[in-house]
Design a protein around this motif. Structure first.
Motif, PDB file in Angstrom:
ATOM      1  N   LEU A  10       0.831  -1.212   0.000  1.00  0.00           N
ATOM      2  CA  LEU A  10       0.000   0.000   0.000  1.00  0.00           C
ATOM      3  C   LEU A  10       0.859   1.253   0.000  1.00  0.00           C
ATOM      4  N   GLU A  11       2.001   1.221   0.676  1.00  0.00           N
ATOM      5  CA  GLU A  11       2.878   2.381   0.706  1.00  0.00           C
ATOM      6  C   GLU A  11       3.400   2.712  -0.687  1.00  0.00           C
ATOM      7  N   GLN A  12       3.678   1.677  -1.476  1.00  0.00           N
ATOM      8  CA  GLN A  12       4.130   1.918  -2.844  1.00  0.00           C
ATOM      9  C   GLN A  12       3.021   2.519  -3.701  1.00  0.00           C
ATOM     10  N   TRP A  13       1.785   2.011  -3.512  1.00  0.00           N
ATOM     11  CA  TRP A  13       0.660   2.590  -4.246  1.00  0.00           C
ATOM     12  C   TRP A  13       0.430   4.038  -3.811  1.00  0.00           C
ATOM     13  N   LEU A  16       2.812   6.240  -5.690  1.00  0.00           N
ATOM     14  CA  LEU A  16       2.387   6.495  -7.067  1.00  0.00           C
ATOM     15  C   LEU A  16       1.282   7.553  -7.105  1.00  0.00           C
ATOM     16  N   ILE A  17       0.316   7.425  -6.218  1.00  0.00           N
ATOM     17  CA  ILE A  17      -0.788   8.395  -6.167  1.00  0.00           C
ATOM     18  C   ILE A  17      -0.246   9.786  -5.871  1.00  0.00           C
ATOM     19  N   ALA A  18       0.703   9.864  -4.929  1.00  0.00           N
ATOM     20  CA  ALA A  18       1.254  11.162  -4.546  1.00  0.00           C
ATOM     21  C   ALA A  18       2.004  11.812  -5.704  1.00  0.00           C
ATOM     22  N   VAL A  19       2.740  11.039  -6.481  1.00  0.00           N
ATOM     23  CA  VAL A  19       3.455  11.602  -7.629  1.00  0.00           C
ATOM     24  C   VAL A  19       2.480  12.191  -8.635  1.00  0.00           C
ATOM     25  N   VAL A  20       1.366  11.485  -8.862  1.00  0.00           N
ATOM     26  CA  VAL A  20       0.363  11.981  -9.811  1.00  0.00           C
ATOM     27  C   VAL A  20      -0.288  13.254  -9.284  1.00  0.00           C
ATOM     28  N   GLU A  21      -0.719  13.216  -8.031  1.00  0.00           N
ATOM     29  CA  GLU A  21      -1.507  14.332  -7.498  1.00  0.00           C
ATOM     30  C   GLU A  21      -0.651  15.544  -7.141  1.00  0.00           C
ATOM     31  N   ALA A  22       0.613  15.308  -6.771  1.00  0.00           N
ATOM     32  CA  ALA A  22       1.486  16.435  -6.428  1.00  0.00           C
ATOM     33  C   ALA A  22       2.167  17.027  -7.655  1.00  0.00           C
ATOM     34  N   GLY A  23       2.225  16.235  -8.740  1.00  0.00           N
ATOM     35  CA  GLY A  23       2.787  16.756  -9.981  1.00  0.00           C
ATOM     36  C   GLY A  23       4.241  16.448 -10.217  1.00  0.00           C
ATOM     37  N   GLY A  24       4.838  15.591  -9.400  1.00  0.00           N
ATOM     38  CA  GLY A  24       6.239  15.228  -9.603  1.00  0.00           C
ATOM     39  C   GLY A  24       6.795  14.504  -8.396  1.00  0.00           C
ATOM     40  N   TYR A  25       8.017  13.956  -8.556  1.00  0.00           N
ATOM     41  CA  TYR A  25       8.616  13.178  -7.482  1.00  0.00           C
ATOM     42  C   TYR A  25       9.025  14.055  -6.296  1.00  0.00           C
ATOM     43  N   LEU A  71      -3.469   2.209 -13.584  1.00  0.00           N
ATOM     44  CA  LEU A  71      -2.935   1.874 -12.261  1.00  0.00           C
ATOM     45  C   LEU A  71      -3.316   2.928 -11.228  1.00  0.00           C
ATOM     46  N   TYR A  72      -3.281   4.191 -11.631  1.00  0.00           N
ATOM     47  CA  TYR A  72      -3.639   5.284 -10.714  1.00  0.00           C
ATOM     48  C   TYR A  72      -5.089   5.162 -10.261  1.00  0.00           C
ATOM     49  N   ARG A  73      -6.003   4.901 -11.196  1.00  0.00           N
ATOM     50  CA  ARG A  73      -7.424   4.781 -10.831  1.00  0.00           C
ATOM     51  C   ARG A  73      -7.633   3.611  -9.878  1.00  0.00           C
ATOM     52  N   ARG A  74      -7.015   2.471 -10.187  1.00  0.00           N
ATOM     53  CA  ARG A  74      -7.192   1.298  -9.331  1.00  0.00           C
ATOM     54  C   ARG A  74      -6.508   1.490  -7.974  1.00  0.00           C
ATOM     55  N   ALA A  75      -5.388   2.185  -7.972  1.00  0.00           N
ATOM     56  CA  ALA A  75      -4.685   2.446  -6.716  1.00  0.00           C
ATOM     57  C   ALA A  75      -5.517   3.330  -5.796  1.00  0.00           C
ATOM     58  N   LEU A  76      -6.189   4.326  -6.375  1.00  0.00           N
ATOM     59  CA  LEU A  76      -7.075   5.184  -5.572  1.00  0.00           C
ATOM     60  C   LEU A  76      -8.146   4.355  -4.879  1.00  0.00           C
ATOM     61  N   GLU A  81     -10.265   1.816  -0.067  1.00  0.00           N
ATOM     62  CA  GLU A  81     -10.860   0.662   0.605  1.00  0.00           C
ATOM     63  C   GLU A  81     -10.066   0.287   1.852  1.00  0.00           C
ATOM     64  N   ALA A  82      -8.746   0.346   1.756  1.00  0.00           N
ATOM     65  CA  ALA A  82      -7.911   0.018   2.912  1.00  0.00           C
ATOM     66  C   ALA A  82      -8.144   1.004   4.046  1.00  0.00           C
ATOM     67  N   GLY A  83      -8.281   2.284   3.695  1.00  0.00           N
ATOM     68  CA  GLY A  83      -8.557   3.288   4.721  1.00  0.00           C
ATOM     69  C   GLY A  83      -9.897   3.055   5.395  1.00  0.00           C
ATOM     70  N   ASP A  84     -10.917   2.712   4.594  1.00  0.00           N
ATOM     71  CA  ASP A  84     -12.236   2.427   5.157  1.00  0.00           C
ATOM     72  C   ASP A  84     -12.178   1.224   6.096  1.00  0.00           C
ATOM     73  N   LEU A  85     -11.424   0.203   5.700  1.00  0.00           N
ATOM     74  CA  LEU A  85     -11.314  -1.003   6.514  1.00  0.00           C
ATOM     75  C   LEU A  85     -10.625  -0.706   7.843  1.00  0.00           C
ATOM     76  N   GLU A  86      -9.572   0.096   7.798  1.00  0.00           N
ATOM     77  CA  GLU A  86      -8.872   0.458   9.030  1.00  0.00           C
ATOM     78  C   GLU A  86      -9.769   1.273   9.956  1.00  0.00           C
TER      79      GLU A  86
END
Length: 309
Positions: A10-13, A16-25, A71-76, A81-86
């Protein structure tokens, strides 16, 4: 059937989400409070483990490939879902929820609602309940925004399932001295159009045409049912009210049912709606049971048909 062990964490996903939403590494590393090399390594690990290319470099920007967008859509969805479960697990480990949001259409009898809250309060004194009194579209918005865990509403929002709760009888009423009563004959729509209609404002951000019960030239719109009833009893206009809400005014003569030749009554079906039936906690479930039992014991209304039938 044994599910395959996932190779991507999940940390790796999240990287990836953060790179997309923040606009870069670099920006993603700052948002995640990690080093840029750690974020870059996490995304490269996804690509190597899955044998795909998620990003391509264009100038100084990392741009998603077609595979990366998927991958980004599925990762979101996966991280959500993981957050809801926690969150659900934390609720269950702590016992009943600390707070429950209950959206209730103002047509629902307030005395019955208070009885339900009192019983729930006896069983769960440490659980706070925020009651959201809503009108029309406001109930659906409370569910969609996450403010309400449970709702009593006549309109089940798209994407939700409603459990049939009750059928309420609405009657057209006005004060005994109102000019409509002085006509002393069955009334028609033309008669009503000549007089003021007393309405209650929708609590949703968008107004629905369903709130317009009849087209009239004169209209007063209030923020509460109590003010509308008071205005009708004072002779300022007419409206359709749940019979249970104006029982006292009908009994003491402050309001009288208008003779509409059989059209003076209407029926509204009410439903019990969970924001998320699978993830709701024990407190929400118990409150729903109490509301259902109280309605069944009240004798106020018959149960409506299942909206899914």
């Amino acid at each position: 059937m044994i599910q395959p062990v996932p190779h991507v964490s999940l940390e790796q996903w999240r990287a990836l989400i953060a790179v997309v939403e923040a606009g870069g590494y670099a920006q993603a590393a700052e948002a995640l409070h990690k080093s840029q090399s750690a974020v870059t390594y996490a995304v490269q690990k996804i690509e190597s483990q899955l044998g795909v290319q998620a990003f391509e470099i264009q100038g100084r920007k990392a741009v998603l490939t077609a595979t990366g967008r998927m991958l980004y859509r599925r990762a979101l969805a996966l991280v959500g879902e993981a957050g809801d479960l926690e969150q659900m697990a934390r609720k269950l480990s702590a016992g009943w929820e600390a707070e429950i949001g209950l959206a209730v259409e103002i047509l629902f009898p307030p005395g019955l609602l208070l009885d339900c809250l009192a019983r729930f309060g006896d069983e769960a004194p440490r659980t706070r309940v925020e009651v959201i009194e809503s009108v029309m579209g406001g109930t659906g918005e409370a569910l969609l925004s996450g403010k309400a865990d449970l709702a009593v509403t006549p309109h089940v929002p798209p994407g939700f399932l409603g459990r049939p709760l009750m059928r309420m009888r609405l009657v057209a009423a006005a004060g005994p001295a109102h000019p409509l009563h002085r006509l002393e004959r069955p009334l028609g729509e033309k008669d009503l159009r000549a007089h003021r209609h007393l309405m209650v404002r929708e609590t949703g951000s968008t107004r629905s045409s369903r709130s317009q019960t009849i087209e009239v030239e004169q209209r007063w719109t209030f923020s509460s049912m109590a003010m509308s009833i008071a205005a009708a009893a004072a002779g300022y206009g007419f409206a359709w009210y749940p019979e249970a809400l104006i029982a006292r005014e009908l009994d003491d003569g402050r309001l009288r049912i208008l003779p509409l030749g059989g059209a003076e009554e209407r029926f509204v079906d009410m439903y019990l709606v969970f924001a998320d039936p699978e993830m709701c906690g024990p407190g929400v479930r118990r409150l729903a049971e109490i509301v259902s039992a109280a309605v069944g014991a009240s004798g106020l209304a018959e149960t409506p048909a299942d909206p899914g039938q």
